[in-house]
Every structure is written in structure tokens, then in C-alpha cells.
Design an enzyme around this catalytic site. Sequence first.
Site, PDB file in Angstrom:
ATOM      1  N   HIS A  42       0.826  -1.209   0.000  1.00  0.00           N
ATOM      2  CA  HIS A  42       0.000   0.000   0.000  1.00  0.00           C
ATOM      3  C   HIS A  42       0.861   1.259   0.000  1.00  0.00           C
ATOM      4  CE1 HIS A  42       0.960   0.663   4.237  1.00  0.00           C
ATOM      5  NE2 HIS A  42       0.434  -0.505   4.583  1.00  0.00           N
TER       6      HIS A  42
ATOM      7  N   CYS B  20       3.154  -4.889   6.581  1.00  0.00           N
ATOM      8  CA  CYS B  20       2.882  -4.680   5.156  1.00  0.00           C
ATOM      9  C   CYS B  20       4.119  -4.138   4.428  1.00  0.00           C
ATOM     10  CB  CYS B  20       1.736  -3.690   4.974  1.00  0.00           C
ATOM     11  SG  CYS B  20       0.172  -4.256   5.673  1.00  0.00           S
TER      12      CYS B  20
END
Length: 420
Positions: free
Chosen positions: A145, A153
Amino acid sequence: MLKRIALAASLALALAACQDENFAGGSTRHLSPIPPATMALMSTKGMSKNDPILVRAYKKESELEVWKRGSNGKYALLKTYPICRWSGQLGPKTREGDRQVPEGFYAVTPAQMNPNSAYYLSFDTGYPNAYDRSFGRNGGDIMVHGSCSSRGCFAMTDQNIAEIYAIAREAFASGQRAFQFQSYPFRMTPDNLAKHRLDTNIAFWKNLKEGSDTFDITKEEVQVSVANRRYQFYAGSEVASAVAQKQRHDEQEVAELVSKGVKPIKLVYHDGDTHESFRTALANASGVTDTKLGFVSRTEGIASGPQQIALDDSGREKIEAPAPALAFASMKEVPAETPKPKVVAAAQPAASAPAPSSEETPFYKKMFGNVADLFSAPSQPAAESVQAAPAAIAPAARIPAKPQKRADVESGLKLAQVRN
């Protein structure tokens, strides 16, 4: 008050990192076209925006690669993107909340693309897969992202995630049903394997290397299954023979590196890392936000990169000899004994250590004299650890009755100089 509200909002965002809710409903950022420069790059490499893609990520190097399949049916590297932030340590993700970025082979479908991500744009990596579930591993919402914050992430800059998202969107629009996402602890080179040969994850990493080698030889999407808690890769007997030959060659190189003195190490991260190109910007980020990178998580942990720990032949942390400053600080002070009266000709009193000359450079100034140069020298990125020396102790007026306790030593101050 406004500052407190802003800080609270930023901290709330940090806690929610990678729990990618749809906060940006109605946005059209997911429709942004592929940049002209990238389209031109595709053209020079014999690719088009309609061709299928494949993505590979490397944690230690903090890089993410986008590959495209050309007209010859083989994948070729299109572009390498720097990862702005990943969290945790080298090794697989095992449970919810461990802040680990997963390692393995995953599939990303159109349903896993999030155009209304809380972090600009994102796609779900597909963790946990069949391999992870065979070990009972849990957790989810592991994304690639935007924004420079990670709790498990791969965080890219908004500009880079917009480009990657657009490339994937066009591939899906042209019929690709899913793209493979390969996540590695590091590039599977003999040098990395030699240095990490005693890590507890080495058997798992060698299993990942089988898939990496298969892709490197075939330049085709790797056919993956899971059996007996191992990844199984299928590409035919001829390819399997070539992969085995490559593995023997790499193992020989590892053995040669070990014979030449390459020592086993362990890298310990404060909480993940960033690509070198971002290190200076993140180290200088003010508070919890940066004007170009947005929200930045845990900037203090990535200012100087990971700590490299030497291992002994059994894989345990090697106890190194203390640095001079540490040895000096940890010495016990032994009180001078009261001279006993003796009838000795020309007896001399015990000589006390002379006080340092006022013109002599103090020890701690010698240690820290060139700290400023670390941030201005145009050399390659390097991290240096400096152990603070204790302040000089004034001579005692009276001889203490008991020995003093061992001096307390503060943890070393890590300093880093990095050039973009």
C-alpha cells in the site's frame, strides 16, 4: 490542543496500519493512467500495458520488482521500486499482530485490489496461503500500500503504489486472472546464503530458493503446490535438472565463501527497514509525519539500519571482546591501600595517577570529535556505533572504605550517515 489532536490521529492510524478499511470512498485515484515514462520503458522492452505481470519483493534489500510477460511468453523485469517501509524481522509471518511481513508464494486476484484504501491505494498479498495454513498460522490484511507506515505490510510511496496499481489494473483488464507475488527475505545469492547459513529459518529459505531458481531459469510463472509442509514446484524434468544443477553450483560458491572467511551473522532490526534512498528523509522526519512521505511509522528504528550480530559455529550469538571505551567504563576501581609503616630506607609513598593536563584532549572528545563529519561526508552509507565513555571522576578527598560498584554503562548511541 490542535497538536495533541493531530498526534492522536496519527497514532490511531499507526495502530490500524494494514487493516485496510475503505476510508476514501468516491476517489478516482485508482483510475490514474500508467505514467508516460513507464509506458515508453515497456515499449523499449517489447512489452505492452496489456501483458500479464508478476511481482517479487525482497525485505533485506527493501526492493519490489514488477515483471511483465513479453511477446515471447517469458517474463522480463520491467522496473524495480524502493520499499519505503516494511516491519518486523527477516523470517516468515506466523501469527496475527507479530508485525511480520510474510515470505512465500502468493496469488493476487482483482478482488484483492482496493481502490478506496486508507493508505492511498493497496492490494492484499493473499496471506495466509496453503503453506501458512499448514502450520496453523493466522492473521491477514497484509497489503502492499501507499504511505510510509507498516505493521506487517510493504509500504510504498503514494506515487509508486499508484503506478504499480495502474500496471496491475491494466493487466487484469486484459484478462489476467491473478498475478503471482513472490516474497523473499533477501536476494537468493550465494553471499546472502553464506552469511545467513546458521539462521533458524535457513531450511525454509532454501525451500523458497527452489522456487526462485525455477523462475530465474524458466522466466515463467512458477507452478506451486504444498505437500508435507513444503513448497513444491513443477516445471518438467528438464527444468528440474537445471534447477538442481544451479543449486549445486550455488552451494559450491557458498562453501568457497565460507572457506575464505565469510562469517555467519544475524541481522536484528529495530522494527523492519527502509530502502537506502529513503533513510535520510525518514531520519529527518519531523514528529510522526513528513511532507513528502505522509505518515511515517517508527522513524527512530530505521535511522541506522539493522544491527549485525556475529554467530559462532553453533549459531549462537558470539561474545565479542568489549570495545576499549566499554572496557574502561566497566573496570572496578580499587581503593589505594593505606601505607603500612615499615622501616625501609628511602621508602616512597604510593604514587597516585597524575591528573590529565588541561591542554590534553579529554577521552570522550576524542571519541566524539568527528561525529559531525558522519552527516556531511559523501561516502557510501555506513552505520557506526559509538560507546559513550563515563565522565572523568575527580580525585576523592578521602580513601573510600569499600570498593566502588561497577560503573553503569549506557547503551551505545548509534549514528548513521547516508547519502541518497
